[in-house]
Write a protein that holds these residues in place. Structure first.
Motif, PDB file in Angstrom:
ATOM      1  N   ILE A   1      16.177   0.404  -1.855  1.00  0.00           N
ATOM      2  CA  ILE A   1      15.413   1.634  -1.988  1.00  0.00           C
ATOM      3  C   ILE A   1      14.169   1.534  -1.110  1.00  0.00           C
ATOM      4  CG2 ILE A   1      14.202   3.159  -3.578  1.00  0.00           C
ATOM      5  CD1 ILE A   1      17.210   2.999  -4.074  1.00  0.00           C
ATOM      6  N   LYS A   2      13.985   2.530  -0.267  1.00  0.00           N
ATOM      7  CA  LYS A   2      12.821   2.545   0.621  1.00  0.00           C
ATOM      8  C   LYS A   2      11.712   3.383  -0.007  1.00  0.00           C
ATOM      9  CE  LYS A   2      15.788   2.009   4.665  1.00  0.00           C
ATOM     10  NZ  LYS A   2      16.176   2.526   6.009  1.00  0.00           N
ATOM     11  N   SER A   3      10.498   2.926   0.117  1.00  0.00           N
ATOM     12  CA  SER A   3       9.368   3.656  -0.451  1.00  0.00           C
ATOM     13  C   SER A   3       9.310   5.064   0.140  1.00  0.00           C
ATOM     14  CB  SER A   3       8.060   2.917  -0.177  1.00  0.00           C
ATOM     15  OG  SER A   3       7.829   2.813   1.220  1.00  0.00           O
ATOM     16  N   GLU A   4       8.919   6.002  -0.695  1.00  0.00           N
ATOM     17  CA  GLU A   4       8.862   7.391  -0.243  1.00  0.00           C
ATOM     18  C   GLU A   4       7.828   7.578   0.854  1.00  0.00           C
ATOM     19  OE1 GLU A   4       8.087  11.852  -2.106  1.00  0.00           O
ATOM     20  OE2 GLU A   4       8.469  10.144  -3.436  1.00  0.00           O
ATOM     21  N   VAL A   5       6.710   6.869   0.748  1.00  0.00           N
ATOM     22  CA  VAL A   5       5.643   6.964   1.741  1.00  0.00           C
ATOM     23  C   VAL A   5       5.867   5.926   2.837  1.00  0.00           C
ATOM     24  CG1 VAL A   5       3.171   6.647   2.138  1.00  0.00           C
ATOM     25  CG2 VAL A   5       3.981   7.862   0.098  1.00  0.00           C
ATOM     26  N   ARG A   6       5.791   6.354   4.067  1.00  0.00           N
ATOM     27  CA  ARG A   6       5.829   5.456   5.224  1.00  0.00           C
ATOM     28  C   ARG A   6       4.577   5.699   6.061  1.00  0.00           C
ATOM     29  NH1 ARG A   6      10.587   2.617   6.512  1.00  0.00           N
ATOM     30  NH2 ARG A   6      11.667   2.318   4.544  1.00  0.00           N
ATOM     31  N   MET A   7       3.797   4.678   6.270  1.00  0.00           N
ATOM     32  CA  MET A   7       2.538   4.791   7.008  1.00  0.00           C
ATOM     33  C   MET A   7       2.706   4.202   8.396  1.00  0.00           C
ATOM     34  SD  MET A   7       0.049   3.640   3.835  1.00  0.00           S
ATOM     35  CE  MET A   7      -1.458   3.762   4.824  1.00  0.00           C
ATOM     36  N   GLY A   8       2.275   4.979   9.407  1.00  0.00           N
ATOM     37  CA  GLY A   8       2.436   4.542  10.778  1.00  0.00           C
ATOM     38  C   GLY A   8       1.785   3.208  11.076  1.00  0.00           C
ATOM     39  N   VAL A   9       0.649   2.936  10.429  1.00  0.00           N
ATOM     40  CA  VAL A   9      -0.066   1.687  10.688  1.00  0.00           C
ATOM     41  C   VAL A   9       0.784   0.480  10.311  1.00  0.00           C
ATOM     42  CG1 VAL A   9      -1.205   1.653   8.431  1.00  0.00           C
ATOM     43  CG2 VAL A   9      -2.281   0.511  10.381  1.00  0.00           C
ATOM     44  N   TYR A  10       1.637   0.630   9.294  1.00  0.00           N
ATOM     45  CA  TYR A  10       2.543  -0.459   8.916  1.00  0.00           C
ATOM     46  C   TYR A  10       3.832  -0.425   9.729  1.00  0.00           C
ATOM     47  CZ  TYR A  10      -0.494  -1.547   4.984  1.00  0.00           C
ATOM     48  OH  TYR A  10      -1.568  -1.926   4.220  1.00  0.00           O
ATOM     49  N   GLU A  11       4.291   0.775  10.043  1.00  0.00           N
ATOM     50  CA  GLU A  11       5.521   0.889  10.831  1.00  0.00           C
ATOM     51  C   GLU A  11       5.377   0.203  12.174  1.00  0.00           C
ATOM     52  OE1 GLU A  11       9.353   1.673  10.893  1.00  0.00           O
ATOM     53  OE2 GLU A  11       8.114   2.476   9.270  1.00  0.00           O
TER      54      GLU A  11
ATOM     55  N   GLU B   1       0.818  -1.210   0.000  1.00  0.00           N
ATOM     56  CA  GLU B   1       0.000   0.000   0.000  1.00  0.00           C
ATOM     57  C   GLU B   1       0.854   1.264   0.000  1.00  0.00           C
ATOM     58  OE1 GLU B   1      -3.666   2.096   2.534  1.00  0.00           O
ATOM     59  OE2 GLU B   1      -2.738   0.239   3.264  1.00  0.00           O
ATOM     60  N   GLU B   2       2.037   1.197   0.582  1.00  0.00           N
ATOM     61  CA  GLU B   2       2.906   2.370   0.661  1.00  0.00           C
ATOM     62  C   GLU B   2       3.585   2.690  -0.666  1.00  0.00           C
ATOM     63  OE1 GLU B   2       4.607   2.203   5.222  1.00  0.00           O
ATOM     64  OE2 GLU B   2       5.471   0.852   3.730  1.00  0.00           O
ATOM     65  N   ILE B   3       3.805   1.688  -1.482  1.00  0.00           N
ATOM     66  CA  ILE B   3       4.604   1.851  -2.700  1.00  0.00           C
ATOM     67  C   ILE B   3       3.754   2.443  -3.812  1.00  0.00           C
ATOM     68  CG2 ILE B   3       5.879   0.602  -4.467  1.00  0.00           C
ATOM     69  CD1 ILE B   3       6.721  -1.356  -2.243  1.00  0.00           C
ATOM     70  N   SER B   4       4.276   3.488  -4.446  1.00  0.00           N
ATOM     71  CA  SER B   4       3.542   4.184  -5.499  1.00  0.00           C
ATOM     72  C   SER B   4       3.589   3.407  -6.811  1.00  0.00           C
ATOM     73  CB  SER B   4       4.154   5.567  -5.725  1.00  0.00           C
ATOM     74  OG  SER B   4       5.435   5.449  -6.332  1.00  0.00           O
ATOM     75  N   PRO B   5       2.674   3.720  -7.745  1.00  0.00           N
ATOM     76  CA  PRO B   5       2.749   3.099  -9.070  1.00  0.00           C
ATOM     77  C   PRO B   5       4.084   3.354  -9.757  1.00  0.00           C
ATOM     78  CG  PRO B   5       0.611   4.148  -8.772  1.00  0.00           C
ATOM     79  CD  PRO B   5       1.454   4.545  -7.592  1.00  0.00           C
ATOM     80  N   GLU B   6       4.627   4.563  -9.575  1.00  0.00           N
ATOM     81  CA  GLU B   6       5.902   4.893 -10.206  1.00  0.00           C
ATOM     82  C   GLU B   6       7.039   4.046  -9.636  1.00  0.00           C
ATOM     83  OE1 GLU B   6       2.980   7.983 -10.697  1.00  0.00           O
ATOM     84  OE2 GLU B   6       3.791   7.104  -8.859  1.00  0.00           O
ATOM     85  N   GLU B   7       7.044   3.862  -8.331  1.00  0.00           N
ATOM     86  CA  GLU B   7       8.067   3.020  -7.693  1.00  0.00           C
ATOM     87  C   GLU B   7       7.910   1.568  -8.122  1.00  0.00           C
ATOM     88  OE1 GLU B   7       8.867   5.348  -3.467  1.00  0.00           O
ATOM     89  OE2 GLU B   7       7.038   4.151  -3.711  1.00  0.00           O
ATOM     90  N   SER B   8       6.668   1.122  -8.243  1.00  0.00           N
ATOM     91  CA  SER B   8       6.408  -0.254  -8.679  1.00  0.00           C
ATOM     92  C   SER B   8       6.928  -0.486 -10.086  1.00  0.00           C
ATOM     93  CB  SER B   8       4.905  -0.553  -8.620  1.00  0.00           C
ATOM     94  OG  SER B   8       4.389  -0.371  -7.326  1.00  0.00           O
ATOM     95  N   LEU B   9       6.637   0.447 -10.979  1.00  0.00           N
ATOM     96  CA  LEU B   9       7.078   0.320 -12.372  1.00  0.00           C
ATOM     97  C   LEU B   9       8.595   0.338 -12.460  1.00  0.00           C
ATOM     98  CD1 LEU B   9       6.462   0.170 -15.385  1.00  0.00           C
ATOM     99  CD2 LEU B   9       6.256   2.667 -15.401  1.00  0.00           C
ATOM    100  N   ALA B  10       9.228   1.209 -11.684  1.00  0.00           N
ATOM    101  CA  ALA B  10      10.684   1.321 -11.740  1.00  0.00           C
ATOM    102  C   ALA B  10      11.364   0.025 -11.319  1.00  0.00           C
ATOM    103  CB  ALA B  10      11.152   2.475 -10.854  1.00  0.00           C
ATOM    104  N   THR B  11      10.840  -0.625 -10.278  1.00  0.00           N
ATOM    105  CA  THR B  11      11.506  -1.847  -9.819  1.00  0.00           C
ATOM    106  C   THR B  11      11.296  -2.997 -10.805  1.00  0.00           C
ATOM    107  OG1 THR B  11      11.934  -3.235  -7.886  1.00  0.00           O
ATOM    108  CG2 THR B  11       9.624  -2.750  -8.348  1.00  0.00           C
ATOM    109  N   PHE B  12      10.121  -3.094 -11.411  1.00  0.00           N
ATOM    110  CA  PHE B  12       9.927  -4.118 -12.438  1.00  0.00           C
ATOM    111  C   PHE B  12      10.751  -3.793 -13.675  1.00  0.00           C
ATOM    112  CE2 PHE B  12       6.482  -5.825  -9.949  1.00  0.00           C
ATOM    113  CZ  PHE B  12       6.423  -7.160 -10.337  1.00  0.00           C
ATOM    114  N   ASN B  13      10.919  -2.520 -13.974  1.00  0.00           N
ATOM    115  CA  ASN B  13      11.694  -2.117 -15.140  1.00  0.00           C
ATOM    116  C   ASN B  13      13.143  -2.580 -15.013  1.00  0.00           C
ATOM    117  OD1 ASN B  13      11.878  -0.893 -17.661  1.00  0.00           O
ATOM    118  ND2 ASN B  13      12.416   1.101 -16.817  1.00  0.00           N
TER     119      ASN B  13
END
Length: 300
Positions: free
Chosen positions: A203-213, A102-114
């Motif tokens: 690489i750490k996702s730009e978004v960090r959500m407290g509920v997951y932390e 949920e924290e990982i953006s579409p752009e981050e997802s695409l970059a890692t698969f790329n």
């Protein structure tokens, strides 16, 4: 594996093309191959960072696996022209994208698969016309999966997804390329003491959500921090196994998969046991889904 020996003058000298050689398995496979008298073309996004491998005897080239296919094909052509052939292709480029799904953006997802998947595909595509038509008896492709190819987990779902993909693609290539005498093996290492948990490799996702932390995801992040520098695997020894496997040292055929590391074997064995138990538990429900007139089974 038997003790590695320098290649004799009567044997065909392997020529290696290896991606991501600034550190980790890429660098150590290059060093191991060079130590045996093989030819090595080592690459990274910036070839100036490969001066140590150049000093050890490697040819060096710049390659970013996320470049367009046409540009990668030009690199492949130049590499093949250096020695007139490439016999071993090693796709070792990749990085860990850390974060809950949920924290990982579409752009981050695409970059890692790329990088982890699509880059591997394009580098492989660039060399396959040469490898298919080559008469060398040594032809092999090595791709790098992971123990994360076998088991997903909290905080590394996208990384695991890329490595599941790499292992599945590699298994398919194994069968597709066997008629052309090209061996394909996916290496699936556990934790090795490389820089994989540091810098641009993690690489750490730009978004960090407290509920997951505050959940198991946060505990996994902390565990990765604690593991860095304490991994059980020796990358030099692992690289030696990779070169042994791909050159059939000891007389064994190249396997479709090769799990690396004492920590990796129990992970895979447990997944196999859990999968078998799951199949048995649900077999009565899941196998009653065929048409009544179904007679033949497709072999997949």
């Amino acid at each position: 594996m038997s003790q590695p020996q320098p290649i004799s003058q009567t044997q065909e000298s392997p020529v290696w093309f290896i991606t991501a050689c600034t550190s980790g398995f890429g660098k150590h496979i290059a060093l191991e191959a060079l130590s045996r008298g093989h030819k090595v073309i080592a690459t990274s996004r910036d070839s100036s960072r490969l001066s140590d491998l150049a000093a050890a005897g490697a040819e060096t080239m710049s390659l970013d696996v996320t470049w367009p296919l046409e540009r990668i094909q030009k690199v492949a052509k130049e590499a093949i022209e250096k020695y007139g052939k490439v016999t071993h292709l090693v796709n070792s480029a990749g990085y860990l994208l850390e974060g809950a799904v949920e924290e990982i953006s579409p752009e981050e997802s695409l970059a890692t698969f790329n990088t982890n998947v699509l880059g591997l595909l394009n580098v492989t595509r660039a060399f396959l016309p040469h490898l298919r038509t080559s008469t060398s008896p040594l032809k092999a492709i090595a791709n790098f999966g992971s123990i994360a190819s076998w088991r997903g987990g909290p905080g590394y779902g996208l990384y695991s997804g890329t490595k599941f993909a790499v292992s599945g693609i590699s298994e398919s290539l194994h069968y597709e390329l066997a008629p052309f005498n090209i061996s394909v093996c996916v290496f699936e290492p556990g934790y090795f003491r490389t820089g994989f948990l540091q810098g641009n490799a993690r690489i750490k996702s730009e978004v960090r959500m407290g509920v997951y932390e505050e959940s198991i995801v946060g505990r996994m992040r902390a565990a990765l921090d604690e593991t860095d520098g304490r991994q059980p695997g020796d990358v030099g020894k692992g690289a030696c196994v990779v070169v042994d496997v791909l050159t059939r040292t000891g007389g064994r055929e190249v396997p479709i998969r090769c799990v690396l590391g004492s920590d990796a074997v129990p992970v895979v064995r447990k997944k196999i046991e859990e999968t078998e138990a799951l199949l048995k538990e649900w077999e009565g429900v899941t196998t009653g889904t065929d048409h009544e007139d179904q007679e033949s089974k497709i072999d997949v």
